[in-house]
Design an enzyme around this catalytic site. Structure first.
Site, short mmCIF file in Angstrom:
data_model
loop_
_atom_site.label_atom_id
_atom_site.label_comp_id
_atom_site.label_asym_id
_atom_site.label_seq_id
_atom_site.Cartn_x
_atom_site.Cartn_y
_atom_site.Cartn_z
N ASP A 132 0.82 -1.21 0.00
CA ASP A 132 0.00 0.00 0.00
C ASP A 132 0.86 1.26 0.00
O ASP A 132 2.02 1.24 0.37
CB ASP A 132 -0.90 0.00 1.25
CG ASP A 132 -0.09 -0.06 2.53
OD1 ASP A 132 -0.42 0.68 3.47
OD2 ASP A 132 0.88 -0.84 2.58
N GLU A 133 0.22 2.34 -0.38
CA GLU A 133 0.79 3.68 -0.28
C GLU A 133 2.26 3.73 -0.72
O GLU A 133 3.14 4.13 0.05
CB GLU A 133 0.67 4.18 1.17
CG GLU A 133 -0.79 4.29 1.61
CD GLU A 133 -0.95 4.82 3.02
OE1 GLU A 133 -1.74 5.76 3.19
OE2 GLU A 133 -0.30 4.30 3.95
#
EC number: 3.2.1.52
Lengths: 446, 359
Positions: free
Chosen positions: A236-237
């Site tokens: 993620d991210e």
């Protein structure tokens, strides 16, 4: 003179001992309690289950039927007789804990696991490492845990095995997460070569074989500890600026004709293959699906968190999905009161039954930026219980309409039950989570 | 060699404003042992609820918040036993005549009237019979030599405005203040008859100190001034000045807990020996099972060091203690006690990620 009613307990468990704890294990049970002096041959409480894990769930329900009566000073079961046939709606009913933003001592993790069993949650998603600290012992690359906050804010492999064992005794799986390539700055404290550069430290350096050797080494170490079939690889991210701006990485990208997004995909897929080679099924956060879903290994389980209709899209493409919509099921979001947690439905927008089956369950997430030992349990509870009911009970059984009349009294009762068992569950009625009670009062009214 | 500076180091808990389940009480007791605190002052009953079983007057616990937010007699004995095995005394408090509205749920005749429910009816012998019954039951389980009879914040309006009682006052030629004195002294006599030595809150001393039982221990809470006067009068004292040692005041940082010196007011050694010790108070208005431990700790530990350590070994500047207190707080966390970060007053959540030792 009537003798006091003693409960004889009968437990019937057909495959108690040869069943592995895994996703989808039969957690169903039947619980029967006959009334005192009724014409019952048995005169007992009986639990029947196919597996020991079903029996555990039945015992938990039974324990909550029992209440201490202060007038007779005995334990009573109110409103007997009972005939309960119960099984969970979703196989995967998880709680995420984050031991990187704040170290949580083993005893605290055990308190959390114990409290999970009271609400029949069955997966502890252990987000072990992140940007801020690397607290875990990895014998294959022993310098990694130099990234811990301090020498003793660490988990040895024995600690981790103990946590897995403790959880298993309560029918709870432990899913470990090693978030890559982002959220990994702490890895470089022990091995600075993993950073793109000393001044640009995330994501992990995609150009080096060392990076993937380290991932492989960590996973090999973890394979000995975590028997659960899923392994979470994060993803993620991912902010790829440090790849684009660091010379040797930029050159590597150019050499392969990769955009930074291609490199992100390459990283995730390569990490997935490592996990698969160790006999794990990879779980990844939703950005991997949103960015390159068609290239993800088809066994991937997509964990939604960011966008509310991701599970809809993922199951439409044949992926399994775990629901963790941050708008309602992120416990670190203190401004989400219990009723919003309760009313959140994982299958929202998914109507096709075969697609619905692909939503294996949901998870409430206790991110650790502002949650340490002093506040973690009162931030998790009682709101996690609202989600736990949504995940266990059938869609038809879950309260609807004015839940203040139906679900709220039950949540009050459950919160006080948690307190009675020593779990510091916060007042239910506070709009903002983990706030103190507004004034003196009964547990059931706060 | 480690030796205690004061005889008694207390923590007060309040189970009337919020019921505290047994596991929570035990958790508090366990955490007390880690700082060598040795007396649990159990403020059992107050205006809001009466949670304890009193066999002599079994309707008293009708004043509990609910049928299940109660302590049986056996529960109380178990707490005393659990504490005792850890070297902790349990000081029971039955606060009279104020802070006692909850008594009337089971026995309404204890109220001055239906509309005026505090303090306890001074004109009725029944009131003192009930106190006697309570103390008699207490003597079976609370074996500490002291008993706390409260006596604080007595608003006598309901005595003068209730005709029956104002008649009684006239008949016995007592002002309201004298009736207050009469009540406290009569309760003291009952407690003595059960073998207890008595502790009372400081208003009793402030109002009629020279009439108190001479072995009374005066429990200071309002300000620091009274300690000097109490010891000058030859009475023993326990310090809990609210500006520094009230844990429910969450704007009081740990440095103030540490810096609170009982002997600041008293230089004479003989008088110093009359200071039995000190107590940090965890009042329960905003404290329940969910947040009690993070409100008590780590600030109580700062006070505990002040009470245990010889005066000369204490740090003059509390900031020198920061590292050790942070370490101790993390030790508490390791042991499963939800001690709060040091930074910023009581029970703050950490505002960002970080090491336990640095927050």
């Amino acid at each position: 003179m009537n003798p006091s009613f003693k409960i004889w307990f009968i437990l019937v468990c057909f495959f108690c001992f040869n069943v592995q704890l895994q996703l989808g294990v039969d957690e169903g049970y039947t619980l029967m309690v006959s009334k005192n002096n009724e014409l019952s041959i048995v005169g007992a409480a009986t639990i029947e289950a196919n597996t020991v894990y079903g029996a555990l769930r039945g015992l938990e329900t039974f324990s909550q039927l029992c209440a201490f009566d202060y007038l007779t000073k005995s334990v009573q079961i109110y409103k007997a007789p009972w005939f309960i046939q119960d099984k969970p709606r979703f196989q995967y009913r998880g709680l995420l804990i984050d031991t990187s933003r704040h170290f949580l001592p083993v005893d605290v993790i055990k308190q959390i696991i114990e409290s999970m069993s009271f609400a029949k949650l069955n997966v502890l998603h252990w987000h072990i490492v992140d940007e801020q600290s690397f607290p875990f012992e990895t014998p294959t690359y022993p310098n990694l845990w130099k990234g811990a906050y301090s020498r003793w804010e660490r988990y040895t492999v024995e600690d981790a095995s103990e946590i897995v064992r403790f959880a298993k005794m309560r029918g709870i799986n432990v899913m470990a997460e090693l978030d890559v390539p982002g959220h990994a700055e702490s890895w470089g404290t022990g091995y600075p070569d993993l950073w793109p550069s000393p001044s640009c430290r995330e994501p992990l350096d995609v150009t080096k074989n060392l990076t993937f050797d380290v991932i492989s080494g960590i996973l090999a170490d973890m394979r000995k500890i975590f028997p659960f079939e899923f392994f979470h690889l994060g993803g993620d991210e991912v902010n790829t600026d440090c790849w684009k701006n660091t010379t040797h990485v930029k050159e590597w990208l150019q050499g392969r004709n990769f955009t930074s997004k291609d490199a992100y995909k390459y990283f995730v897929l390569r990490a997935q293959q490592i996990a698969i080679s160790k006999n794990w099924t990879p779980v990844n956060w939703e950005e991997t699906f949103s960015s390159f879903g068609k290239d993800l290994d088809p066994r991937t389980v997509v964990q939604n968190w960011l966008v509310s209709d991701i599970c809809q899209k993922a199951v439409a493409k044949g992926f399994r999905c775990i629901f963790s919509n941050q708008g309602y099921w992120y416990l670190d979001h203190l401004d989400v009161p219990w009723d919003q947690v309760y009313n959140t439905e994982p299958l929202n927008g998914i109507h096709n039954p075969s697609q619905q089956k692909l939503v294996i369950g949901g998870e409430v997430c206790m991110w650790g930026e502002t949650a340490d030992t002093s506040v973690v349990l009162q931030t998790i509870w009682p709101r996690a219980a609202a989600a736990a009911e949504r995940m266990w009970s059938t869609r038809e059984a879950v309260s609807k309409g004015n839940i203040t009349l139906t679900a709220l009294p039950r949540l009050h009762y459950f919160r006080c039950l948690l307190n009675n068992r020593g779990v510091p569950a916060a007042p239910v009625d506070n709009w903002y989570a983990r706030r103190p009670p507004s004034g003196p009062g009964s547990c059931y009214a706060q | 060699m480690d030796e205690i500076r004061y005889e008694t180091l207390f923590v007060a808990t309040d189970t009337s404003r919020h019921y505290l389940p047994l596991p929570v009480m035990k958790n508090v007791i366990d955490s007390m042992t880690y700082t060598k605190l040795n007396v649990l002052h159990w403020h059992i009953v107050d205006t809001q609820s009466f949670p304890l079983e009193i066999p002599s007057y079994p309707k008293l616990w009708n004043g509990a918040y609910s049928p299940t937010q109660r302590y049986t007699f056996e529960d109380a004995a178990e707490i005393v036993n659990y504490a005792g095995r850890r070297g902790i005394h349990v000081l029971a408090e039955i606060d009279v005549p104020g802070h006692a509205l909850s008594w009337g749920k089971g026995y309404p005749s204890l109220w001055p009237s239906k509309n005026c429910q505090e303090p306890l009816d001074v004109s009725s012998d029944f009131t003192f019979k009930v106190i006697d019954g309570i103390l008699s039951d207490f003597s079976k389980i609370f074996k500490f030599k002291f008993i706390h009879l409260g006596g604080d914040e007595v608003n006598t309006t309901c005595w003068s405005t209730t005709p029956r009682i104002s008649k009684w006052l006239k008949k016995h030629r007592k002002t309201e203040a004298e009736a207050y004195e009469y009540f406290v002294l009569r309760a003291q006599k009952i407690a003595s008859s059960h073998g207890y030595e008595i502790i009372n809150w400081e208003e009793t001393f402030n109002n009629f100190g020279n009439k108190l039982n001479p072995k009374t221990v005066v429990h200071n809470w309002l300000g620091t001034g009274v300690v000097g006067r109490v010891t000058a009068a030859g009475l023993r004292c326990i310090m809990s000045n609210q500006d520094k040692w009230y844990l429910d005041h969450i704007d009081t940082p740990w440095q103030m807990f540490y810096a609170n010196e009982p002997f600041e007011m008293i230089k004479d050694e003989k008088r110093q020996s009359l200071v039995l010790g000190g107590e940090v108070c965890m009042w329960g208005e905003h404290i329940d099972a969910s947040d009690i431990q993070q409100t008590i700790w780590p600030r109580a530990a700062a006070a505990a060091e002040r009470l245990w350590t010889p005066y000369t070994k204490l740090a003059e500047n509390p900031d020198k203690v920061t590292t050790r207190l942070a370490h101790f707080r993390c030790l508490l966390n390791e042991r499963g006690v939800a001690a709060a970060p040091l930074v910023g007053g009581g029970r703050v959540a950490p505002f960002e990620p970080g090491s336990c030792l640095a927050q």
